[in-house]
Motif scaffolding. Sequence first.
Motif, PDB file in Angstrom:
ATOM      1  N   ARG A 259      48.831  39.477   6.859  1.00 28.02           N
ATOM      2  CA  ARG A 259      49.902  39.215   7.828  1.00 28.02           C
ATOM      3  C   ARG A 259      49.480  38.197   8.884  1.00 28.02           C
ATOM      4  O   ARG A 259      50.286  37.374   9.311  1.00 28.02           O
ATOM      5  CB  ARG A 259      50.333  40.534   8.492  1.00 28.02           C
ATOM      6  N   ASP A 260      48.219  38.238   9.301  1.00 30.80           N
ATOM      7  CA  ASP A 260      47.731  37.268  10.283  1.00 30.80           C
ATOM      8  C   ASP A 260      47.812  35.851   9.724  1.00 30.80           C
ATOM      9  O   ASP A 260      48.139  34.907  10.447  1.00 30.80           O
ATOM     10  CB  ASP A 260      46.301  37.594  10.698  1.00 30.80           C
ATOM     11  N   ALA A 261      47.509  35.685   8.450  1.00 30.36           N
ATOM     12  CA  ALA A 261      47.602  34.373   7.809  1.00 30.36           C
ATOM     13  C   ALA A 261      49.056  33.929   7.728  1.00 30.36           C
ATOM     14  O   ALA A 261      49.373  32.758   7.957  1.00 30.36           O
ATOM     15  CB  ALA A 261      46.984  34.408   6.416  1.00 30.36           C
ATOM     16  N   GLU A 262      49.950  34.842   7.406  1.00 34.11           N
ATOM     17  CA  GLU A 262      51.369  34.512   7.358  1.00 34.11           C
ATOM     18  C   GLU A 262      51.861  34.021   8.708  1.00 34.11           C
ATOM     19  O   GLU A 262      52.582  33.032   8.794  1.00 34.11           O
ATOM     20  CB  GLU A 262      52.197  35.715   6.909  1.00 34.11           C
ATOM     21  N   CYS A 263      51.450  34.700   9.776  1.00 31.41           N
ATOM     22  CA  CYS A 263      51.861  34.307  11.131  1.00 31.41           C
ATOM     23  C   CYS A 263      51.263  32.958  11.513  1.00 31.41           C
ATOM     24  O   CYS A 263      51.963  32.101  12.065  1.00 31.41           O
ATOM     25  CB  CYS A 263      51.459  35.377  12.141  1.00 31.41           C
ATOM     26  N   ALA A 264      49.983  32.760  11.251  1.00 33.85           N
ATOM     27  CA  ALA A 264      49.332  31.496  11.596  1.00 33.85           C
ATOM     28  C   ALA A 264      49.952  30.333  10.838  1.00 33.85           C
ATOM     29  O   ALA A 264      50.237  29.275  11.419  1.00 33.85           O
ATOM     30  CB  ALA A 264      47.835  31.574  11.302  1.00 33.85           C
ATOM     31  N   LEU A 265      50.202  30.502   9.555  1.00 30.90           N
ATOM     32  CA  LEU A 265      50.805  29.440   8.757  1.00 30.90           C
ATOM     33  C   LEU A 265      52.271  29.228   9.121  1.00 30.90           C
ATOM     34  O   LEU A 265      52.776  28.111   9.066  1.00 30.90           O
ATOM     35  CB  LEU A 265      50.662  29.745   7.267  1.00 30.90           C
ATOM     36  N   GLY A 266      52.942  30.289   9.496  1.00 31.30           N
ATOM     37  CA  GLY A 266      54.340  30.167   9.896  1.00 31.30           C
ATOM     38  C   GLY A 266      54.505  29.402  11.192  1.00 31.30           C
ATOM     39  O   GLY A 266      55.492  28.694  11.385  1.00 31.30           O
ATOM     40  N   ASP A 267      53.529  29.516  12.084  1.00 32.77           N
ATOM     41  CA  ASP A 267      53.585  28.817  13.364  1.00 32.77           C
ATOM     42  C   ASP A 267      53.112  27.369  13.265  1.00 32.77           C
ATOM     43  O   ASP A 267      53.385  26.568  14.153  1.00 32.77           O
ATOM     44  CB  ASP A 267      52.726  29.547  14.405  1.00 32.77           C
ATOM     45  N   ALA A 268      52.376  27.037  12.226  1.00 26.53           N
ATOM     46  CA  ALA A 268      51.810  25.693  12.082  1.00 26.53           C
ATOM     47  C   ALA A 268      52.809  24.753  11.402  1.00 26.53           C
ATOM     48  O   ALA A 268      53.463  25.140  10.438  1.00 26.53           O
ATOM     49  CB  ALA A 268      50.530  25.758  11.259  1.00 26.53           C
ATOM     50  N   PRO A 269      52.909  23.530  11.900  1.00 28.49           N
ATOM     51  CA  PRO A 269      53.746  22.549  11.196  1.00 28.49           C
ATOM     52  C   PRO A 269      53.155  22.253   9.816  1.00 28.49           C
ATOM     53  O   PRO A 269      51.932  22.293   9.637  1.00 28.49           O
ATOM     54  CB  PRO A 269      53.692  21.305  12.078  1.00 28.49           C
TER      55      PRO A 269
END
Length: 115
Positions: A35-45
Motif C-alpha cells: 500500500r505504501d508503494a501504491e500511495c507513493a506511485l500515485g502521488d508521483a507524476p
Amino acid sequence: MSIRHFSDAGGYLDYGDATPLLPVEELQARVYTHRDAECALGDAPADSVLAIRPTGLASSYALTQRTLTAIEVASLDDELRNQIGGAVDVDLAQFELIQVGRATTPAQNRSLAEF
C-alpha cells in the motif's frame, strides 16, 4: 493507485540492467511496498517514475510475482546510482521513484467450462 505508471513511465530500465537493485530487501535505501508503494506511485507524476520492464517471459513472470515496490532514487547510494544511471538513456536525477513490479487488477477466476 494508478496502474498507468507502468505503461507511461518517464523512463524504463530493462530487467537485466536492474539486477543491482534486486533483491530490494537488501537495499540500503528507502523502499516502499504494498500500500505504501501504491500511495507513493500515485502521488508521483508519471514522468518522474523509472519502471523496470521485462525483457522476456521469465523476467515478465518474475516481475508479476513480485510485490509492487517503489524505491526512492535520492536514497540510493552513489555507487548504485551510477550503475543504474549507466544503464538508462536519460539522466537518473530526473526520476523520483523506481517502480519494481506492477499493481495487479482484480480478475474473476473462471473455469474453461464457462467458455
